[in-house]
Design a protein around this motif. Structure first.
Motif, mmCIF file in Angstrom:
data_model
loop_
_atom_site.group_PDB
_atom_site.id
_atom_site.type_symbol
_atom_site.label_atom_id
_atom_site.label_comp_id
_atom_site.label_asym_id
_atom_site.label_seq_id
_atom_site.Cartn_x
_atom_site.Cartn_y
_atom_site.Cartn_z
ATOM 1 N N GLY A 114 0.786 -1.215 0.190
ATOM 2 C CA GLY A 114 -0.107 0.065 0.075
ATOM 3 C C GLY A 114 0.827 0.999 0.049
ATOM 4 O O GLY A 114 1.128 1.910 -0.797
ATOM 5 N N TRP A 115 1.102 1.670 1.213
ATOM 6 C CA TRP A 115 1.944 2.841 1.422
ATOM 7 C C TRP A 115 3.168 2.935 0.424
ATOM 8 O O TRP A 115 3.433 3.792 -0.325
ATOM 9 N N ALA A 116 4.198 2.113 0.655
ATOM 10 C CA ALA A 116 5.590 2.234 -0.010
ATOM 11 C C ALA A 116 5.565 2.111 -1.689
ATOM 12 O O ALA A 116 6.235 2.929 -2.183
ATOM 13 N N PRO A 117 4.955 0.769 -2.181
ATOM 14 C CA PRO A 117 4.970 0.877 -3.610
ATOM 15 C C PRO A 117 4.072 2.033 -4.449
ATOM 16 O O PRO A 117 4.981 2.457 -5.335
ATOM 17 N N LEU A 118 3.072 2.439 -3.646
ATOM 18 C CA LEU A 118 2.224 3.495 -4.365
ATOM 19 C C LEU A 118 3.189 4.888 -4.205
ATOM 20 O O LEU A 118 3.111 5.623 -5.103
ATOM 21 N N GLY A 119 3.743 5.084 -3.151
ATOM 22 C CA GLY A 119 4.395 6.383 -2.798
ATOM 23 C C GLY A 119 5.861 6.257 -3.888
ATOM 24 O O GLY A 119 5.857 7.564 -4.536
ATOM 25 N N VAL A 120 6.571 5.345 -3.825
ATOM 26 C CA VAL A 120 7.832 5.527 -4.726
ATOM 27 C C VAL A 120 7.310 5.429 -6.287
ATOM 28 O O VAL A 120 7.943 6.152 -6.894
ATOM 29 N N LEU A 121 6.081 4.602 -6.611
ATOM 30 C CA LEU A 121 5.782 4.759 -7.914
ATOM 31 C C LEU A 121 5.315 6.068 -8.208
ATOM 32 O O LEU A 121 5.466 6.540 -9.436
ATOM 33 N N GLY A 122 4.875 6.714 -7.226
ATOM 34 C CA GLY A 122 4.158 8.203 -7.615
ATOM 35 C C GLY A 122 5.169 9.109 -7.835
ATOM 36 O O GLY A 122 5.146 9.855 -8.902
ATOM 37 N N LEU A 123 6.445 9.094 -7.047
ATOM 38 C CA LEU A 123 7.583 9.768 -7.181
ATOM 39 C C LEU A 123 8.220 9.611 -8.680
ATOM 40 O O LEU A 123 8.531 10.520 -9.481
ATOM 41 N N ALA A 124 8.166 8.153 -8.985
ATOM 42 C CA ALA A 124 8.914 7.905 -10.223
ATOM 43 C C ALA A 124 8.093 8.311 -11.467
ATOM 44 O O ALA A 124 8.604 8.843 -12.385
ATOM 45 N N MET A 125 6.796 8.514 -11.436
ATOM 46 C CA MET A 125 5.949 8.823 -12.474
ATOM 47 C C MET A 125 6.013 10.454 -12.560
ATOM 48 O O MET A 125 5.948 10.686 -13.739
ATOM 49 N N TRP A 126 6.245 10.941 -11.349
ATOM 50 C CA TRP A 126 6.655 12.446 -11.543
ATOM 51 C C TRP A 126 7.777 12.834 -12.119
ATOM 52 O O TRP A 126 8.134 13.774 -12.868
ATOM 53 N N MET A 127 8.804 12.053 -11.872
ATOM 54 C CA MET A 127 10.191 12.441 -12.209
ATOM 55 C C MET A 127 10.434 11.996 -13.463
ATOM 56 O O MET A 127 11.039 12.811 -14.470
ATOM 57 N N LEU A 128 9.875 10.726 -14.242
ATOM 58 C CA LEU A 128 10.232 10.428 -15.563
ATOM 59 C C LEU A 128 10.116 11.433 -16.738
ATOM 60 O O LEU A 128 10.941 11.643 -17.273
ATOM 61 N N PRO A 129 8.688 12.119 -16.850
ATOM 62 C CA PRO A 129 8.647 12.963 -17.830
ATOM 63 C C PRO A 129 9.692 14.226 -17.781
ATOM 64 O O PRO A 129 10.110 14.736 -18.841
ATOM 65 N N ARG A 130 9.868 14.602 -16.704
ATOM 66 C CA ARG A 130 10.871 15.731 -16.452
ATOM 67 C C ARG A 130 12.395 15.396 -16.821
ATOM 68 O O ARG A 130 13.073 16.039 -17.189
ATOM 69 N N LEU A 131 12.628 14.057 -16.581
ATOM 70 C CA LEU A 131 13.947 13.604 -16.930
ATOM 71 C C LEU A 131 14.001 13.090 -18.174
ATOM 72 O O LEU A 131 15.474 13.262 -18.760
ATOM 73 N N LEU A 132 13.034 12.862 -18.930
ATOM 74 C CA LEU A 132 13.166 12.541 -20.329
ATOM 75 C C LEU A 132 12.794 13.615 -21.417
ATOM 76 O O LEU A 132 12.989 13.246 -22.345
ATOM 77 N N ARG A 133 12.063 14.614 -20.838
ATOM 78 C CA ARG A 133 11.668 15.609 -21.511
ATOM 79 C C ARG A 133 10.572 15.248 -22.429
ATOM 80 O O ARG A 133 10.546 15.642 -23.578
ATOM 81 N N ALA A 134 9.695 14.406 -22.223
ATOM 82 C CA ALA A 134 8.659 13.981 -22.809
ATOM 83 C C ALA A 134 7.337 13.569 -21.757
ATOM 84 O O ALA A 134 7.538 13.193 -20.761
ATOM 85 N N PRO A 135 6.359 13.669 -22.399
ATOM 86 C CA PRO A 135 5.046 13.637 -21.633
ATOM 87 C C PRO A 135 4.720 12.170 -21.362
ATOM 88 O O PRO A 135 5.311 11.287 -21.999
ATOM 89 N N LEU A 136 4.298 11.783 -20.096
ATOM 90 C CA LEU A 136 3.956 10.655 -19.781
ATOM 91 C C LEU A 136 2.978 9.795 -20.642
ATOM 92 O O LEU A 136 1.751 10.542 -21.211
ATOM 93 N N VAL A 137 3.354 8.661 -21.265
ATOM 94 C CA VAL A 137 2.380 7.841 -22.189
ATOM 95 C C VAL A 137 1.373 7.092 -21.371
ATOM 96 O O VAL A 137 1.749 6.355 -20.339
ATOM 97 N N GLY A 138 0.000 7.053 -21.794
ATOM 98 C CA GLY A 138 -0.840 6.097 -21.188
ATOM 99 C C GLY A 138 -1.296 6.410 -19.697
ATOM 100 O O GLY A 138 -1.221 5.758 -18.949
ATOM 101 N N GLY A 139 -1.472 7.870 -19.383
ATOM 102 C CA GLY A 139 -1.614 8.083 -18.004
ATOM 103 C C GLY A 139 -2.864 7.641 -17.529
ATOM 104 O O GLY A 139 -2.958 7.250 -16.150
ATOM 105 N N ARG A 140 -4.076 7.493 -18.376
ATOM 106 C CA ARG A 140 -5.093 6.761 -17.987
ATOM 107 C C ARG A 140 -4.824 5.280 -17.560
ATOM 108 O O ARG A 140 -5.637 4.917 -16.909
ATOM 109 N N PHE A 141 -3.998 4.786 -18.624
ATOM 110 C CA PHE A 141 -3.947 3.206 -18.239
ATOM 111 C C PHE A 141 -3.159 3.092 -16.910
ATOM 112 O O PHE A 141 -3.618 2.082 -16.161
#
Length: 498
Positions: free
Chosen positions: A104-131
């Motif tokens: 619950g807490w740990a995986p959803l927390g770290v995945l949330g941070l990863a999902m926020w960081m990736l578009p900024r690190l890749l200079r590309a929008p997140l693909v499949g956000g609704r997915f």
């Protein structure tokens, strides 16, 4: 890769009081950037709603995980507390606590941070956000079903893998949908170089499904092989999933706050590759003394000691990056949590390496010391990094400042004080318990009674930690309510790319 041209040489923390950051920049002779300029920078909204869903779910489960953990702790020195139903017994409550944290807490927390960081690190929008959002919903449904199964006595019987495999199928589906969204984003990157945080995130997204699917295969693992697989998963899910995602966050947020690039990129890559090569068989040291092939135990001990290499590389890199900027810890809430978490990673890893040695293991095995060690990594490192990351990210998701800045300090000092009491009490109890178990002249019950005062200390520390979590959850909920009541909900809408 993590800076705009104006970021370097400038302190910045969305969780901090703007006047404190201004004062810090002036005191250190660094360039100051107006907060209106920061607010008006181009912002990638493609990950906004998925991150919000993941963070909200993580905080929700944190509250229930904390309460279940506190009840379990209290039962260790007051076993007659809440015994009128199966679901409230120690075995069930402790298992519920573990699974609410681990799934619950740990995986959803770290995945949330990863999902926020990736578009900024890749200079590309997140693909499949609704997915990804659909995957998060399925994951939460799976967790509810899994906790309900455990509460009703349905348990697979392996630590960290207690949830029945039928429910595990839902975890695999939900996790796949969240992970694939980020994997597809990796293929659309618009940068010529992948920052080290992307390496850690990409590896974690590959390692976790392999670990979980292999460990949860029904009807495959039996006997000693089952125990070996159990600890292969239980240790690797920390070292090859939570740890890389948390390290990725440290490598992003620490330089970002102080406006200084990471000290050595070579050290960061050394840490990555040695983690990848040496962590795989570390978990077998939990089976020392059992009917396990001696070569496997020796391999595990050797790899545990070799883990000192990535730990020293990471710790040295963070220290040298922060060197000369320690004054920022007084002004930046994000930095306090992130740096504390990074320090606890060093302590947990060094302690874990030496705990694998047979001489050390002979005292600490099957004692409360092992529980303390698990919390040093999972809470002291992973959870503190998640706290710091959420404090940095949420204001940018909601376009709203934290409404009660003093509550951030209350949260930090409550959990640090509680965690300190918790760790000292539990490690002391573990050593005394281990020494009593080794003394053949003492009855077994002496190893139990000697721990009772320290178990009460554990509950005291746990109470302070729970209080800190409630402050955090209240502050999180207050910010969401205030932000959505003053700004249109469209701020959280997905873009076309999402």
């Amino acid at each position: 890769m993590i800076f705009t041209p104006d970021d370097i040489g400038h302190y910045h923390d969305p969780a901090a009081d703007p006047h404190e950051i201004d004062t810090l920049n002036i005191q250190t002779g660094r360039r100051n950037i107006s907060h209106s300029d920061i607010a008006n920078r181009p912002h990638d909204h493609s990950s906004t709603l998925p991150c919000f869903v993941l963070f909200g779910s993580a905080v929700f489960w944190l509250v229930f995980a904390s309460l279940a953990g506190l009840v379990s702790s209290y039962k260790l020195h007051n076993p007659d507390f809440l015994t009128h139903s199966l679901a409230l017994t120690f075995g069930v409550m402790r298992t519920i606590h573990l699974n609410l944290v681990a799934y619950g807490w740990a995986p959803l927390g770290v995945l949330g941070l990863a999902m926020w960081m990736l578009p900024r690190l890749l200079r590309a929008p997140l693909v499949g956000g609704r997915f990804a959002i659909a995957g998060a919903v399925i994951w939460n449904i799976a967790l509810i079903a899994g906790i309900a199964a455990i509460a009703n006595g349905k348990n697979a019987g392996m630590e960290w893998l207690e949830i029945p495999w039928q429910v595990g199928v839902l975890f695999a589906l939900g996790g796949m949908m969240i992970g694939l969204s980020m994997v597809f984003t990796l293929f659309t990157h618009k940068v010529h170089h992948l920052y080290v945080s992307v390496w850690y995130i990409g590896a974690a997204l590959f390692w976790f499904p392999v670990l979980y699917i292999v460990a949860k295969m029904p009807g495959v693992h039996f006997g000693i092989e089952q125990a070996t697989t159990n600890w292969w998963f239980a240790h690797n899910v920390l070292g090859l999933f939570y740890t890389p995602l948390s390290i990725a966050a440290v490598y992003y947020f620490l330089p970002k706050v102080i406006g200084r690039p990471v000290h050595s990129y070579n050290l960061s890559l050394l840490g990555f590759w040695t983690l990848a090569f040496f962590y795989g068989q570390v978990g077998a040291h939990h089976l020392i003394g059992g009917p396990v092939p001696e070569w496997l135990l020796t391999l595990s001990i050797v790899q545990s000691m070799m883990m000192l290499i990535p730990v020293v590389a990471f710790s040295l890199n963070q220290h040298l990056t922060l060197k000369g900027h320690f004054q920022a810890l007084k002004h930046s809430p994000t930095l306090r949590f992130i740096v504390f978490g990074a320090m606890m990673y060093t302590l947990a890893s060094v302690q874990g390496s030496f705990e694998a040695l047979r001489s050390f293991n002979a005292v600490t095995h099957f004692t409360h010391f092992t529980v303390a060690h698990a919390h040093l990594g999972m809470y002291g490192f992973v959870s503190m990094v998640i706290f710091g990351g959420i404090y940095f990210v949420l204001p940018q998701i909601l376009k709203f400042s934290w409404p009660y800045p003093k509550l951030i300090s209350w949260h930090f000092w409550l959990v640090v004080a509680g965690f300190s009491v918790y760790m000292i009490s539990l490690m002391t109890a573990g050593v005394l318990q281990g020494l009593a178990l080794q003394d053949a002249s003492k009855p077994f019950m002496d190893s139990v009674t000697v721990t009772l005062p320290w178990l009460k200390g554990r509950s005291l520390g746990g109470s302070l930690m729970v209080a800190g979590h409630l402050v955090f959850a209240f502050h999180f909920a207050s910010m969401v309510v205030f932000a959505l009541s003053t700004k249109p909900f469209q701020k959280l809408s997905l873009t076309t790319e999402g």
